[in-house]
Structure formats: structure tokens, C-alpha cells
Write an enzyme that holds these catalytic residues in place. Structure first.
Site: not given
Ligand SMILES: CCCCCCCCCCCCCC(=O)CC(=O)SCCNC(=O)CCNC(=O)[C@H](O)C(C)(C)COP(=O)(O)OP(=O)(O)OC[C@H]1O[C@@H](n2cnc3c(N)ncnc32)[C@H](O)[C@@H]1OP(=O)(O)O
Ligand SMILES: NC(=O)C1=CN([C@@H]2O[C@H](COP(=O)(O)OP(=O)(O)OC[C@H]3O[C@@H](n4cnc5c(N)ncnc54)[C@H](O)[C@@H]3O)[C@@H](O)[C@H]2O)C=CC1
Length: 302
Positions: A135, A156, A168, A206
């Protein structure tokens, strides 16, 4: 239609090893298997990979409800077909021996990722492309642990992988055009829209998301609003599917902390990335979000 990605030797990418079977690794494995790739998923213990297998089947259960409504036979056949493309194991070195593409999705820690890639580099065939799903860690820093900089890039994905439509694709200066094309083609082959980005902090999403999330937590730390009201406000006022605290719990607070700590270390003078006492406290208490049963909010333990 299955779009076949090409490996760096211009052979189609058929076999994929995914290291890490947590939130992201299991999602990537699911979409790769569903698009016809032969996928091996690796994690540290049998218990963890068994959990991943169950979570992939649960997610496929949601997919088939939409794909084949009211046809339980077709639903079962589809799930069995996807699962037949997947194997789960605990030996990463063994898993990469026949892989065209290795995708790393382990803990967000540079040293751990480097140590993994360094051992995989010795075991994987010369044509194998390596990609990290990091990430926030610069791809060049991870790639430096290998001898295949031309066959290294970032893929990504977004959480939840089966639902989110973006990948990405990140290239470092050494990434060959052939490797970049293969990574981009793989992203498309698993059904995603791809965007290209240089190896800059946070890539595109991000870079914009982290400051927003950090400001949300500071707003709460200053006592200006509760997490619940911030989440309601951003959903109803800005149209986001989840508010920042719900999203934090969904991403995993441990992962959020790894991201922000790493960023602080790399840019210590950037006030956008100063630490959050609230986040650190929750992680220290083991409150990691949905996956641990509690984060900013309580959840039913799975
Ligand atoms: C505050 C703390 C500060 C800390 C600072 C640190 C900051 C760091 C932040 C950086 C994070 C980095 C992570 C990263 O690298 C990148 C990311 O991934 S960011 C996350 C991006 N994701 C989102 O933004 C998700 C947003 N949410 C949604 O889109 C929806 O809420 C979600 C789809 C998750 C759920 O939808 P919802 O309507 O609420 O629920 P449903 O259960 O009805 O689902 C809708 C629809 O989707 C299907 N579905 C959901 N999950 C799954 C699954 N796992 N597998 C298969 N299908 C799934 C579900 O069946 C529904 O389908 P329908 O056809 O509508 O029935
Ligand atoms: N959580 C999120 O929404 C997102 C996370 N990412 C990135 O993806 C990566 C994984 O994140 P998550 O799946 O959320 O973490 P997670 O904590 O759910 O899973 C990580 C997994 O890696 C395993 N692991 C750790 N060290 C290992 C090793 N040496 N060999 C094999 N397995 C090992 C752990 O047992 C664990 O099951 C991170 O780099 C994170 O930044 C990227 C996009 C979204």
C-alpha cells in the site's frame, strides 16, 4: 472472454503464486483463479490457509448469487471450478518454482518483504515476474532485495478485491516494457481497470486517501466530532460508501499503523503523516478492526 497476460518471456501468464493469504492475498487469489489462472496461495501455517480457503468460498458464494440467481447447481459448479484452480500451501519457495507471476501480499513491513523476495529470487525461474501489493512502501526498496529489477513491479489491488474494480500498476525505472505490459495485461485478465503510476509515495489512491483518513482521526482526537458522526457525514454528505472509521476497521488498523509509521519514517517533517495516539492505542489493545472483532466499532466475531 479470458484475456491472457504475458510473462516477461512473452509466454502467457498461466501460473500465479500469491504469498500471503490474508484479506488481500485471498481476494487476489479468488479473482486470479476465477479468470482461469492456476493459482497457489501461501501463508505461514495450515490453519491460516484453511481460513483463507473458507473465506474465498464464502466470497464466491456471494458472487454466484448474482451470477446464477436461483440456479443452485450452476452456483455449486462455478464454485467447484474456481476452487479447482486453487491450491493452498505453506512453502513459498516451492510455490514459486513453477510460477509465471509471484504476487506478494504479506504484512506491510519492508524488512519482512525484502527477506521473502530475496529467498524467492533464488528459487523462481528466470522468466518469473515479481510484484508487490504494498500500500505504501516504495517498490524500488522491495525490489532491491532481488536480482530481477527488470522483472519487478507493483500490482496494487483494492479491498475487497472481488468488488473493487481498480488495479494500480507501478513501474520502477528498471521495469522492462515487457514486464509492465505483462502486469497490466494480468490486471485486465482478472477483470480490473488498470491505471499506471510511477513509484511515488502512496501511488495515486493512497496519496489522496491517507491524508483524508489522518485528518479524520485528528478531528476526532481534537474532540470536534465522534467517529460515528464523521462516518455518517462522509457517507451522506460526500457520497462515500464507507466513512473513514468504518473503512479503517475494514482495511485493518494494524495495516493502517504499518502504513502511517512507514510514511512518518520516510517523511518525518511532513505534518500530513504525524502519528495518531488513538490509532496506536487501539492497535496496542489488539483492536485491529473487523478481522479481530473490534476496532473503532465492535463486530460479531467470525
Ligand atoms: C482513521 C485512522 C487514521 C489512520 C491513517 C492511516 C491511513 C491509511 C489508509 C490507507 C489504506 C490503504 C489500503 C489500500 O492500500 C487501498 C485500499 O484498498 S483502500 C480501501 C478501498 N475500499 C473501499 O473504499 C471500500 C468502500 N466500501 C464499499 O465499497 C462497500 O462498503 C463494500 C463493497 C465493501 C460493501 O458494500 P455494502 O453495500 O455496504 O455491503 P454489501 O454486503 O451489500 O455488499 C455490496 C455488494 O458487494 C458484494 N460484496 C461485498 N463484499 C464482497 C466480497 N468480499 N466478495 C464478493 N462480493 C462481495 C456483495 O455481495 C454485494 O453485492 P450485491 O450484488 O449488491 O448484492
Ligand atoms: N488491507 C487492505 O485494505 C489493503 C492492504 N494492502 C496491502 O496488502 C498487503 C497485505 O495486507 P492484508 O492482506 O490486509 O494483510 P493481512 O494481515 O490480512 O494478511 C497478511 C498475511 O500475510 C501473512 N504473512 C506474513 N508474513 C508472511 C511470510 N513471510 N510468508 C507468508 N505469509 C506471510 C500473514 O500470516 C497474513 O495472513 C500489505 O502490504 C498491505 O499494505 C493493499 C491494499 C489494501
Amino acid at each position: 472472454m479470458i484475456v491472457r497476460a504475458m510473462s516477461s518471456s512473452t509466454q502467457p501468464i498461466k501460473t500465479v503464486a500469491i504469498i500471503g493469504s490474508g484479506l488481500m492475498g485471498s481476494g487476489i487469489a479468488q479473482v486470479a483463479a476465477a479468470s482461469g489462472h492456476k493459482v497457489t496461495v501461501v501463508d505461514q501455517s495450515q490453519e491460516i490457509v484453511d481460513k483463507a480457503s473458507a473465506s474465498i468460498q464464502k466470497s464466491l458464494g456471494r458472487v454466484v448469487k448474482k451470477k446464477f440467481p436461483d440456479d443452485s447447481k450452476a452456483q455449486q459448479t462455478y464454485i467447484a471450478d474456481v476452487m479447482s484452480h486453487l491450491s493452498l500451501q505453506t512453502d513459498a519457495v516451492d510455490a514459486v518454482k513453477s510460477a509465471d507471476l509471484v504476487i506478494e501480499a504479506i504484512v506491510e513491513n519492508l524488512d519482512v518483504k525484502k527477506s521473502l523476495f530475496s529467498s524467492l529470487d533464488k528459487a523462481a525461474p528466470p522468466h518469473t515476474i515479481f510484484a508487490s501489493n504494498t500500500s505504501s512502501i516504495p517498490i524500488k526498496d522491495i525490489a532491491s532485495s532481488t536480482t530481477r529489477l527488470d522483472r519487478f513491479g507493483g500490482l496494487h489491488f483494492f479491498n475487497p478485491v472481488p468488488v473493487m474494480k481498480l488495479v494500480e500498476v507501478i513501474r520502477i525505472p528498471e521495469t522492462s516494457d515487457e514486464t509492465y505490459s505483462a502486469l497490466e495485461a494480468f490486471g485486465k485478465a482478472v477483470g480490473k481497470t488498470t491505471v499506471q503510476c510511477k513509484d511515488t509515495p502512496g501511488f495515486i489512491v493512497n496519496r489522496l486517501l491517507v491524508p483524508y483518513m489522518m485528518e479524520a482521526v485528528r478531528l476526532v482526537e481534537r474532540g470536534e466530532a465522534t467517529p460515528r458522526d464523521v462516518d455518517i457525514a462522509m457517507k451522506l454528505g460526500a457520497g462515500y460508501p464507507m466513512g473513514p472509521f468504518e473503512l479503517s476497521d475494514y482495511v485493518g488498523l494494524d495495516t493502517m499503523k504499518f502504513i502511517i509509521d512507514g510514511w512518518m519514517e520516510r517523511e518525518p517533517n511532513n505534518p500530513l503523516f504525524s502519528k495518531s495516539e488513538l490509532l496506536n492505542k487501539l492497535v496496542a489493545e489488539g483492536k485491529l478492526g473487523v478481522k479481530s472483532g473490534e476496532g473503532f466499532y465492535p463486530y460479531n466475531k467470525k
